[in-house]
Design an enzyme around this catalytic site. Structure first.
Site, PDB file in Angstrom:
ATOM      1  N   CYS A 326       0.833  -1.201   0.000  1.00  0.00           N
ATOM      2  CA  CYS A 326       0.000   0.000   0.000  1.00  0.00           C
ATOM      3  C   CYS A 326       0.874   1.260   0.000  1.00  0.00           C
ATOM      4  O   CYS A 326       1.530   1.554  -0.984  1.00  0.00           O
ATOM      5  CB  CYS A 326      -0.981  -0.035   1.171  1.00  0.00           C
ATOM      6  SG  CYS A 326      -2.390   1.079   0.938  1.00  0.00           S
ATOM      7  N   HIS A 432      -3.696  -5.542   1.154  1.00  0.00           N
ATOM      8  CA  HIS A 432      -3.450  -5.856   2.567  1.00  0.00           C
ATOM      9  C   HIS A 432      -3.886  -7.298   2.825  1.00  0.00           C
ATOM     10  O   HIS A 432      -4.841  -7.781   2.224  1.00  0.00           O
ATOM     11  CB  HIS A 432      -4.246  -4.923   3.480  1.00  0.00           C
ATOM     12  CG  HIS A 432      -3.730  -3.523   3.495  1.00  0.00           C
ATOM     13  ND1 HIS A 432      -2.520  -3.178   4.041  1.00  0.00           N
ATOM     14  CD2 HIS A 432      -4.277  -2.370   3.027  1.00  0.00           C
ATOM     15  CE1 HIS A 432      -2.330  -1.873   3.915  1.00  0.00           C
ATOM     16  NE2 HIS A 432      -3.382  -1.361   3.303  1.00  0.00           N
TER      17      HIS A 432
END
Length: 493
Positions: A326, A432
């Protein structure tokens, strides 16, 4: 319906795991159970099946009950963006950004919504296990409280007060908390719990007797300090380096690190040791470097530059393996543009330039559950996870994508995610939970093993391990607490 609320004398006293334990115990005893925390503050969040964002602590508690995590378990999530500001998530969606004082003035606006959520839980479940936040004795915040005694009063819930003896001063913290509560609030507290005790409980008993004389409520048990492989939400817990583990993974601990629960599955590998680094002196020679998520990517990139870690990362990238997740993926690119001042007013900033791609921040936040295929792999593989980010990344033709997303929030799609350089040693992804499944974790760790002359191993299924750890937690807490008394308090036995 029965309800019980777990409050604590401070943050990090173990409220979340006590709630998870009680959820599992009640479930084992045949009751339908649901966790509930009206307001959570955390940079660790999760995306539900319908694409909504909630705190990770309630996710673990949901697993303890056998439920799929839903935002009604955590209607308000606060994600700090700086020391004085945070992003407010309400019912899984961004409500706005606010200062601490601004949110304090907003809180009472959410009271009716919280009561409505709780009323629905009352109709659906036998027992609701509630969690407070921080301490109920924050007297400067009491007039607008919606998460501790304010919430307990709103739904008329009995309270158990948890103190952490491992930090020292547990008797003072419990007695001091009770001293600062109003008379009606004191009556709501039905018992105390001493958490994280090391040693012989017999030595503690005289103190417990004296505490009961002071606060006039019983101690319902002493829970021993136990190391479990369950995620920690309150802070980037310092992983204990395993002396016997040959695989060394270093993780950059940036000031705005988020979703470090991505590391939990890696931590479960017996021959893997994980350590956080904050300076170039701590860098050393890891087998793998992970740059994790960030709530403020630009400020964390500036931090890497200022503390000298940028230079260390670039030098390491010549031969070492790097994975960015991310925000950590975004910093690996050549440039980050912020035309709407989402994070700062800098406009744009150069990245580490280890992947030939650039990121553009947008106003709308992306929150999706995804299923993906790891590209360029002969074996059949699927990776499940979720995305939480404010930007989109575009890469040049000479950068290969890492995954192909084929399902997004339950709908069929077909687009690429992530990037990997030509050499194959620097890569990044928006997903994630990418290590939670066996496929990607086993592939990466086995590559590290082979490079060190070690044999490949099969990775355990993280979900199975988590279930065993939750059962272990429940067993410890059941043996430590007076469960008969707790059932009596909630009116179930």
């Amino acid at each position: 319906m029965a309800k019980i609320m777990i409050q604590g004398t401070a943050s990090s006293v173990g409220k979340s795991l006590i709630v998870a334990a009680l959820c599992r115990i009640f479930k084992q005893d045949g009751y339908s159970v649901c966790p509930f925390k009206s307001q959570n503050m955390s940079l660790n969040s999760y995306i539900t099946l319908d694409g909504k964002e909630m705190g990770r602590a309630q996710v673990l508690q949901a697993y303890a009950t056998g439920l799929e995590p839903e935002v009604y378990m955590n209607p308000i999530l606060l994600k700090p963006t700086s020391d004085r500001k945070c992003q407010i998530i309400v019912n899984g969606k961004v409500y706005g950004n606010s200062t601490a004082m601004g949110y304090h003035n907003l809180k009472l606006k959410f009271k009716d919504m919280l009561k409505e959520h709780f009323n629905k839980l009352e109709e659906e479940f036998d027992i609701v296990v509630m969690e407070g936040a921080g301490s109920p004795a924050e007297i400067n915040l009491r007039d607008r409280d919606i998460v501790n005694m304010g919430m307990a009063e709103l739904v008329d819930a009995p309270v158990l007060l948890v103190g952490d003896i491992d930090k020292g001063g547990v008797f003072a913290s419990l007695a001091g908390t009770m001293l600062l509560l109003k008379d009606g609030e004191k009556e709501r507290v039905k018992g105390t719990i001493i958490n994280k005790f090391r040693g012989d409980v017999e030595i503690l008993k005289p103190g417990l007797d004296m505490l009961e004389d002071i606060v006039h409520i019983p101690c319902l048990g002493v829970v021993p300090y136990t190391r479990l492989q369950l995620e920690d939400e309150d802070g980037a817990v310092e992983f204990n380096k395993k002396a016997y583990a040959p695989i060394d993974i270093a993780v950059i601990k940036m000031p705005h690190i988020s979703n470090f629960t991505d590391l939990d599955a890696l931590k479960s590998e017996e021959d893997v040791s994980i350590r956080f680094i904050t300076s170039k002196e701590e860098f050393k020679e890891p087998d793998l470097l992970i740059i994790p998520g960030s709530k403020n990517t630009i400020e964390d990139l500036l931090y890497l530059r200022q503390c000298g870690l940028e230079e260390s990362i670039k030098e390491y990238s010549k031969d070492g393996k790097i994975i960015g997740i991310c925000g950590g993926y975004q910093v690996l690119g050549s440039k980050i543009k912020d035309p709407h001042n989402v994070e700062t007013d800098l406009g744009e900033i150069d990245g580490l330039n280890l992947l030939d791609m650039k990121t553009i921040f947008e106003k709308e936040k992306i929150t999706t559950r995804v299923s993906a295929k790891l590209l360029n792999e002969e074996i059949e593989n699927t990776v499940y996870g979720y995305e939480i980010h404010m930007g989109i990344s575009e890469y040049s033709e000479n950068v290969k994508p890492l995954f192909k997303i084929y399902n997004k929030n339950g709908e069929k799609v077909g687009y690429f995610d992530g990037a990997i350089n030509e050499k194959g040693n620097v890569m990044g992804t928006y997903i994630h939970g990418v290590f939670d499944g066996v496929v990607f974790r086993e592939k990466i760790i086995n590559e590290l093993r082979v490079k060190k002359g070690l044999k490949k191993k099969k990775s355990q299924i993280y979900e199975h391990m988590r279930e065993k750890e939750l059962d272990k937690l429940a067993d410890i807490v059941r043996q430590s607490l007076d469960m008969e008394k707790i059932y009596s308090i909630i009116g179930m036995k």
